[in-house]
Scaffold this motif. Structure first.
Motif, PDB file in Angstrom:
ATOM      1  N   ALA A  23       1.310  -1.319   0.198  1.00  0.00           N
ATOM      2  CA  ALA A  23       0.189  -0.004  -0.097  1.00  0.00           C
ATOM      3  C   ALA A  23       1.361   1.289  -0.271  1.00  0.00           C
ATOM      4  N   GLN A  24       1.488   0.926   0.512  1.00  0.00           N
ATOM      5  CA  GLN A  24       2.640   2.585   1.242  1.00  0.00           C
ATOM      6  C   GLN A  24       3.986   1.911   1.196  1.00  0.00           C
ATOM      7  N   TYR A  25       5.381   2.391   0.500  1.00  0.00           N
ATOM      8  CA  TYR A  25       7.007   2.527   1.375  1.00  0.00           C
ATOM      9  C   TYR A  25       6.812   3.588   1.001  1.00  0.00           C
ATOM     10  N   PRO A  26       8.273   3.916   1.258  1.00  0.00           N
ATOM     11  CA  PRO A  26       8.173   4.148   2.500  1.00  0.00           C
ATOM     12  C   PRO A  26       7.525   4.010   3.328  1.00  0.00           C
ATOM     13  N   PHE A  27       6.813   3.135   5.036  1.00  0.00           N
ATOM     14  CA  PHE A  27       6.459   3.511   5.488  1.00  0.00           C
ATOM     15  C   PHE A  27       6.296   5.193   6.442  1.00  0.00           C
ATOM     16  N   ALA A  28       4.883   5.029   6.492  1.00  0.00           N
ATOM     17  CA  ALA A  28       4.838   6.414   7.427  1.00  0.00           C
ATOM     18  C   ALA A  28       4.261   5.953   9.263  1.00  0.00           C
ATOM     19  N   GLU A  29       4.554   6.761  10.054  1.00  0.00           N
ATOM     20  CA  GLU A  29       4.535   5.951  11.297  1.00  0.00           C
ATOM     21  C   GLU A  29       2.563   6.637  11.508  1.00  0.00           C
ATOM     22  N   ASP A  30       2.026   6.742  10.456  1.00  0.00           N
ATOM     23  CA  ASP A  30       0.450   7.276  10.904  1.00  0.00           C
ATOM     24  C   ASP A  30      -0.203   6.225  10.328  1.00  0.00           C
ATOM     25  N   GLN A  31       0.967   5.488   9.745  1.00  0.00           N
ATOM     26  CA  GLN A  31      -0.341   5.337   7.828  1.00  0.00           C
ATOM     27  C   GLN A  31      -0.544   3.268   8.926  1.00  0.00           C
ATOM     28  N   GLU A  32      -2.156   3.515   8.080  1.00  0.00           N
ATOM     29  CA  GLU A  32      -3.150   2.841   8.858  1.00  0.00           C
ATOM     30  C   GLU A  32      -3.192   1.433   8.853  1.00  0.00           C
TER      31      GLU A  32
END
Length: 354
Positions: free
Chosen positions: A238-247
């Motif tokens: 879904a998303q990389y780089p990861f985010a700290e608030d990623q769901e």
């Protein structure tokens, strides 16, 4: 390759989460003793991985040369004959199957097919390897008749065959079967252990995983390590780089059950129950186990209830889960649970208005 399969321990000495269980299993094999064994514990705890590592410890790497077969069986009864077809996974040394796949005919699988497989020994082995291993999955889902037949098979063919049973709930296995097995509890990992394993896999994959996201992955997994690793892979897609608030996205079937629970809470009418039945059918046709559907439904409903109704809802869920084991049509019991809940909830709302 999925992270779950890529980082699965292959040998008993590679286990970190269940090192004490793995050490005891190694001692059994070294001493030449391998009794009938029952592995039990929650999903995602590592039961199947331990069983595969145990087989490798007994027979060596040859046990990994697997063959998948889906073959028909014709079972002759005194007054008729039954045609069954189910899938087995086998090597030269073991056979793995799930007798509960055939529903209420599982006793015929145990009485005839397993008995036939138990008679033969593996070719070209001696000493402690002169027996074949039959791995039976979801043994807690077997009917009582099948379990009693299994007890007789365990006694009669113990010289040529060892049974390795795998299930989630040991209380659903009858006492005569349990007493003939070495029972091994495979506990679910703690949230800290799940977080540690997720971080280790991310490090092997050269991924930078923020600590807050790792904690949410562990919490969302409900101590199911397999689910945590699958969620990690889904987050990477879904998303990389990861985010700290990623769901951390929930599985689609869980979201669907939440939708059913929300609909039932919104309106308690026969029309709403009819619509819920269609959604339950859709879950079952997509191979979501009915016990999982019922348990998740109860959890989602109780989140929205006052303490006064939570107790009765939990009691009803336990009753209908028991009926699921005894009955044949899962949809009847799931729909009956929803109908009972809707009736109780509507009476409770009316009493508040009065």
């Amino acid at each position: 390759m999925l992270y779950v399969d890529k980082y699965r321990p292959k040998a008993l000495e590679q286990f970190q989460l269940h090192s004490d269980v793995a050490d005891n299993l190694r001692k059994l094999v070294v001493n030449g003793d391998c009794p009938h064994t029952l592995f039990y514990g929650p999903p995602g705890a590592g039961k199947k991985t331990l069983i595969l590592a145990l087989l490798r410890e007994i027979y060596g790497p040859g046990v990994e040369k697997l063959k998948v077969e889906c073959k028909p069986w014709k079972i002759k009864l005194p007054s008729s004959s039954i045609d069954l077809e189910f899938t087995t996974i086998s090597s030269a040394y073991h056979v793995e199957m799930n007798p509960s796949d055939v529903g209420n005919r599982d006793r015929y699988v145990v009485q005839e097919i397993i008995k036939e497989m138990a008679k033969s020994r593996p070719i070209g082995t001696d000493g402690q390897r002169s027996f074949k291993v039959l791995v039976l999955n979801e043994v807690d889902q077997l009917s009582k008749e099948a379990q009693h037949s299994l007890r007789r098979t365990m006694e009669k063919y113990s010289a040529a065959c060892r049974l390795v049973l795998c299930g989630n709930n040991v209380s659903k296995v009858i006492d005569p079967v349990r007493s003939r097995c070495l029972c091994i509890r495979v506990a679910a990992p703690s949230l800290a252990q799940v977080e540690e394993q997720v971080q280790a896999v991310a490090a092997h994959e050269r991924l930078t995983l923020p600590v807050p996201l790792a904690k949410r992955l562990a919490a969302a997994s409900e101590r199911n390590l397999r689910r945590a690793l699958l969620s990690l892979e889904a987050c990477k897609v879904a998303q990389y780089p990861f985010a700290e608030d990623q769901e951390v996205a929930a599985p689609d079937w869980e979201l669907y059950i939440r939708e059913i629970a929300a609909d039932v809470m919104l309106e308690q009418t026969p029309k709403r129950l009819f619509l819920a039945r269609g959604k339950l059918y859709e879950l079952l046709t997509n191979c979501i186990p009915p016990e999982v559907v019922l348990r998740r439904l109860a959890v989602e409903l109780m989140r929205k209830l006052d303490d006064e109704l939570r107790h009765s809802t939990a009691e009803d869920a336990a009753m209908y889960e028991h009926r699921l084991q005894e009955g044949q049509k899962a949809i009847f019991h799931l729909e009956a649970f929803l109908a009972r809940f809707m009736s109780n909830y509507k009476q409770y709302i009316i009493s508040l208005g009065a």
